[in-house]
Design a protein around this motif. Structure first.
Motif, PDB file in Angstrom:
ATOM      1  N   TRP A  26       0.833  -1.213   0.000  1.00 44.49           N
ATOM      2  CA  TRP A  26       0.000   0.000   0.000  1.00 44.49           C
ATOM      3  C   TRP A  26       0.861   1.255   0.000  1.00 44.49           C
ATOM      4  O   TRP A  26       0.524   2.241  -0.672  1.00 44.49           O
ATOM      5  N   ILE A  29       2.111   1.778  -3.525  1.00 46.69           N
ATOM      6  CA  ILE A  29       1.042   2.300  -4.393  1.00 46.69           C
ATOM      7  C   ILE A  29       0.773   3.764  -4.076  1.00 46.69           C
ATOM      8  O   ILE A  29       0.608   4.589  -4.987  1.00 46.69           O
ATOM      9  N   ASP A  30       0.748   4.125  -2.796  1.00 50.15           N
ATOM     10  CA  ASP A  30       0.552   5.532  -2.420  1.00 50.15           C
ATOM     11  C   ASP A  30       1.700   6.409  -2.909  1.00 50.15           C
ATOM     12  O   ASP A  30       1.486   7.543  -3.345  1.00 50.15           O
ATOM     13  N   ILE A  32       3.626   5.844  -5.572  1.00 46.67           N
ATOM     14  CA  ILE A  32       3.491   5.983  -7.030  1.00 46.67           C
ATOM     15  C   ILE A  32       2.385   6.981  -7.355  1.00 46.67           C
ATOM     16  O   ILE A  32       2.536   7.830  -8.234  1.00 46.67           O
ATOM     17  N   ASP A  33       1.272   6.898  -6.622  1.00 42.62           N
ATOM     18  CA  ASP A  33       0.161   7.824  -6.845  1.00 42.62           C
ATOM     19  C   ASP A  33       0.573   9.263  -6.558  1.00 42.62           C
ATOM     20  O   ASP A  33       0.256  10.176  -7.319  1.00 42.62           O
ATOM     21  N   ALA A  34       1.271   9.495  -5.460  1.00 50.70           N
ATOM     22  CA  ALA A  34       1.722  10.850  -5.114  1.00 50.70           C
ATOM     23  C   ALA A  34       2.706  11.373  -6.143  1.00 50.70           C
ATOM     24  O   ALA A  34       2.643  12.556  -6.534  1.00 50.70           O
ATOM     25  N   PHE A  36       2.881  10.509  -9.313  1.00 45.64           N
ATOM     26  CA  PHE A  36       2.131  10.775 -10.536  1.00 45.64           C
ATOM     27  C   PHE A  36       1.340  12.076 -10.418  1.00 45.64           C
ATOM     28  O   PHE A  36       1.322  12.896 -11.344  1.00 45.64           O
ATOM     29  N   ARG A  37       0.704  12.296  -9.279  1.00 46.05           N
ATOM     30  CA  ARG A  37      -0.071  13.534  -9.086  1.00 46.05           C
ATOM     31  C   ARG A  37       0.831  14.763  -9.087  1.00 46.05           C
ATOM     32  O   ARG A  37       0.475  15.794  -9.647  1.00 46.05           O
ATOM     33  N   SER A  38       1.992  14.676  -8.487  1.00 55.01           N
ATOM     34  CA  SER A  38       2.902  15.830  -8.497  1.00 55.01           C
ATOM     35  C   SER A  38       3.450  16.089  -9.895  1.00 55.01           C
ATOM     36  O   SER A  38       3.627  17.232 -10.301  1.00 55.01           O
TER      37      SER A  38
END
Length: 144
Positions: A26, A29-30, A32-34, A36-38
């Motif tokens: 988790w 995944i968090d 990678i998500d952060a 990608f968002r930045s």
């Protein structure tokens, strides 16, 4: 392939620890998500300026192509007037503090890119001859 995946999973479980494996997944995944968002936020700020610059530059290209098409006997001035009005409606804002959103600039970019492509296609075709009589009617009948 499945055996290799199972072996990699066993090594990951051993290194991380079986009780913390799901937490590590988790967190990965968090992360990678952060990231990608930045990245999207950083590119979003730069994308606004790029889209505006492309839209304005392609409008100038479209206007020049429309004048050239009109000089060569093709229709171009009417398209220039219509595209100019729609372009201004899309991007013009009466106040400085609220610039047009990127979606409007993107629509304007698509509009002028399409117009420039149409004018390029018209310029690549043979010039129309307005001094010739219309073709005979019905088609296929020989002219007198």
């Amino acid at each position: 392939m499945i055996w290799a995946g199972g072996l990699v999973l066993a090594v990951a479980l051993y290194v991380i620890g079986p009780d913390r494996f799901l937490d590590a997944c988790w967190n990965l995944i968090d992360g990678i998500d952060a990231a990608f968002r930045s990245l999207v936020a950083a590119l979003g700020a730069q994308t606004y300026g790029v889209i505006r610059a492309l839209a304005i530059a392609l409008y100038v290209v479209f206007a020049v192509l429309a004048f050239m098409a009109s000089q060569r006997g093709h229709r171009g001035i009417g398209a220039l007037v219509v595209v100019s009005l729609v372009f201004l409606v899309l991007v013009w804002r009466p106040y400085d503090f609220a610039p047009a959103p990127i979606s409007r600039w993107l629509a304007a970019l698509i509009l002028v890119a399409t117009g420039a492509a149409v004018m390029t296609q018209r310029l690549s075709a043979a010039p129309s001859r307005r001094d010739q009589p219309p073709p005979p009617y019905p088609p296929g009948r020989r002219a007198p």
